[in-house]
Enzyme design. Structure first.
Site, PDB file in Angstrom:
ATOM      1  N   CYS A   1       0.798  -1.229   0.000  1.00 54.94           N
ATOM      2  CA  CYS A   1       0.000   0.000   0.000  1.00 54.94           C
ATOM      3  C   CYS A   1       0.831   1.280   0.000  1.00 54.94           C
ATOM      4  O   CYS A   1       0.792   2.035  -0.968  1.00 54.94           O
ATOM      5  CB  CYS A   1      -0.926   0.022   1.205  1.00 54.94           C
ATOM      6  SG  CYS A   1      -2.414  -0.902   0.902  1.00 54.94           S
ATOM      7  N   PHE A   2       1.556   1.532   1.104  1.00 54.71           N
ATOM      8  CA  PHE A   2       2.195   2.844   1.263  1.00 54.71           C
ATOM      9  C   PHE A   2       3.045   3.261   0.050  1.00 54.71           C
ATOM     10  O   PHE A   2       2.864   4.376  -0.458  1.00 54.71           O
ATOM     11  CB  PHE A   2       3.043   2.881   2.532  1.00 54.71           C
ATOM     12  CG  PHE A   2       2.247   2.946   3.809  1.00 54.71           C
ATOM     13  CD1 PHE A   2       1.084   3.692   3.892  1.00 54.71           C
ATOM     14  CD2 PHE A   2       2.656   2.258   4.937  1.00 54.71           C
ATOM     15  CE1 PHE A   2       0.339   3.757   5.063  1.00 54.71           C
ATOM     16  CE2 PHE A   2       1.926   2.317   6.115  1.00 54.71           C
ATOM     17  CZ  PHE A   2       0.770   3.065   6.173  1.00 54.71           C
TER      18      PHE A   2
END
Ligand code: NAD
Length: 446
Positions: free
Chosen positions: A272-273
């Site tokens: 994600c990040f």
């Protein structure tokens, strides 16, 4: 009240969410194109590891949670469908809508052939802001032959959970964000969240575009926080007796800051990040807006990988003994098999250039690592075997098993332990162990 619902996309997030829905009393139908996943769900077996997943599937799989490959059943048997399929990154950093659109097309075809009055679609995948209004709603209208807020309505409700803590994250979130095409659909989604959650999260209802922007912004902001803590850790390393934990713990008590994701240590990784940062930058560029802060977080994050490699290489140069390096933790965080953008994998990639022997331990993630690195690395199942074979061990995740193994290790020869999260109690280490905590000034190290 919603008694039944369906969820399309039984992946790392979707399967956990489906089991949470079932746990909280919804009769849940899961839809996925992967036969293996569907079979596992119907037999009550977990297809992969995520804390709590096996237990929930054993209880509900094949009973109140059933799975199918047939999207039509979602329309026929339920009136609400969550869509949580993958949105992989495009080369420019934006998220691809292709799986969401494919799922919506199948659902809309079923809706076109149905006589029901209404269906609510709740899109939950991470998407580029604007996708729902400009792509998903027009597609649903075109294929189903119905009009928005007439024959169907749409919500956008993103997830803020982290791998390794997905089930807890769904059941006890801090917040729920609900973008609504109509107040009635927003109200219905809010009621579903309230039934799903075991706590009382802050629930915000808003337009769909604002909900889409909120999702991308939340993750981008967390990366700023992580990167700031990492900069503080690097600073503390250079100042005798300084300790990043003393600093971040103290200032994290200020509610304007908060202690979460504020430890200082390794780069942020995972599925994600890193890609959410790229998506934010791409979104800003598309609108001609500067994204310096987020771009800086990306640079700091890259630097943090280089910093760890330099630290480990300097320990290797310092050690008089052999050159075998142990890695405890291959995944990007504890309790997951996911190695995407993992700091440990990046470290290994760098160290392999230096002709070092590497022995790694992470039973959950070693199959994925082996698929990527082949036989360049030796894998062991027990942390003790990693410790016994290495001259320098790097502990990259906060896995309790690694902490216990290092603290219980009876060293009979020199060993250096690089502790990336300062999770190990140096007082428990024998005198032959040199303890190197990331984020602490030299004389603070044991
Ligand atoms: N992984 C995370 O930590 C995380 C956190 C927050 C948000 N998200 C977002 O959640 C979404 C899902 O992520 P994930 O990690 O669960 O993805 P994943 O790749 O693990 O799972 C996606 C699932 O969707 C299925 N699928 C694809 N097309 C389909 C279709 N047409 N019909 C039915 N099923 C279909 C796939 O077979 C797969 O099982 C993504 O948008 C991601 O960005 C992920």
């Amino acid at each position: 009240m919603t008694e039944r619902l369906s969820l399309v996309g039984l992946g790392k997030l979707g399967l956990c969410l489906a089991t949470c829905f079932a746990k909280r009393g919804f009769k849940t139908l899961g839809v996925d194109i992967e036969e293996r996943v569907v079979d596992h769900v119907n037999r009550g077996l977990a297809p992969w590891y995520e804390p709590g997943l096996a237990e929930l599937l054993a209880q509900h799989g094949g009973k109140t949670l059933r799975a199918t490959r047939d999207h039509k059943q979602a329309i026929e048997q339920t009136d609400v469908t969550w869509v949580l399929v993958a949105t992989p990154s495009n080369p420019d950093g934006s998220f691809s809508n292709r799986f969401v659109e494919s799922a919506l097309r199948s659902l809309a075809e079923a809706l076109r052939d149905s006589h029901k009055d209404h269906h609510l679609f709740v899109i939950s995948s991470t998407v580029m802001p604007g996708s729902t209004d400009s792509a998903f709603i027009p597609l649903l209208e075109k294929v189903s032959g119905r009009k928005l807020n007439d024959g169907f309505s749409v919500g956008y409700s993103p997830d803020f959970v982290a791998l390794g803590n997905v089930i807890n994250g769904f059941l006890r979130p801090d917040l729920a964000v609900i973008g609504q095409s109509h107040p009635d659909s927003g109200k219905q989604i809010e009621a579903i969240h309230k039934q799903l959650c075991e706590n009382q999260p802050a629930i915000s209802r808003m337009s769909i575009i604002n909900a889409e922007i909120a999702k991308v912004c939340l993750n981008a902001y967390i990366t700023l926080k992580i990167s700031f803590a990492n900069s503080v850790a690097n600073l503390c390393e250079c100042i005798p007796t300084a300790d990043v934990d003393a600093v971040t713990k103290a200032i994290g008590a200020d509610r304007r800051i908060s202690p979460y994701y504020f430890q200082g240590g390794l780069s942020f990784g995972g599925t994600c990040f890193p890609r959410d940062v790229h998506a934010y930058i791409t979104l800003a560029q598309k609108h001609g807006v500067q994204a310096e802060l987020v771009e800086a977080a990306h640079r700091v994050n890259k630097h943090q990988d280089e910093h760890l490699a330099q630290l480990v290489l300097s320990e290797i140069n310092r050690s008089a003994g052999g050159k075998t390096l142990g890695i405890l933790g291959l995944s990007f965080t504890a309790n997951t098999s996911v190695i995407t953008e993992s700091p440990a994998m990046k470290l290994i990639g760098e160290l392999l250039k230096h002709d070092l022997h590497i022995v790694a331990c992470d039973p959950l993630a070693s199959d994925n690592a082996r698929a990527m690195l082949g036989s360049a690395v030796k894998y062991v199942d027990a942390a003790e075997d990693c410790l016994a074979n290495a001259d320098i061990v790097v502990v990259t995740t906060r896995d309790a098993k690694f902490k216990a193994a290092v603290e219980g290790y009876a060293a009979n020869r020199p060993l250096t332990v690089v502790d990336c999260w300062r999770n190990i109690d140096p007082a428990k280490l024998p005198s032959q162990v040199r303890y190197v905590p990331v984020g602490k000034g030299a004389t603070a190290a044991a």
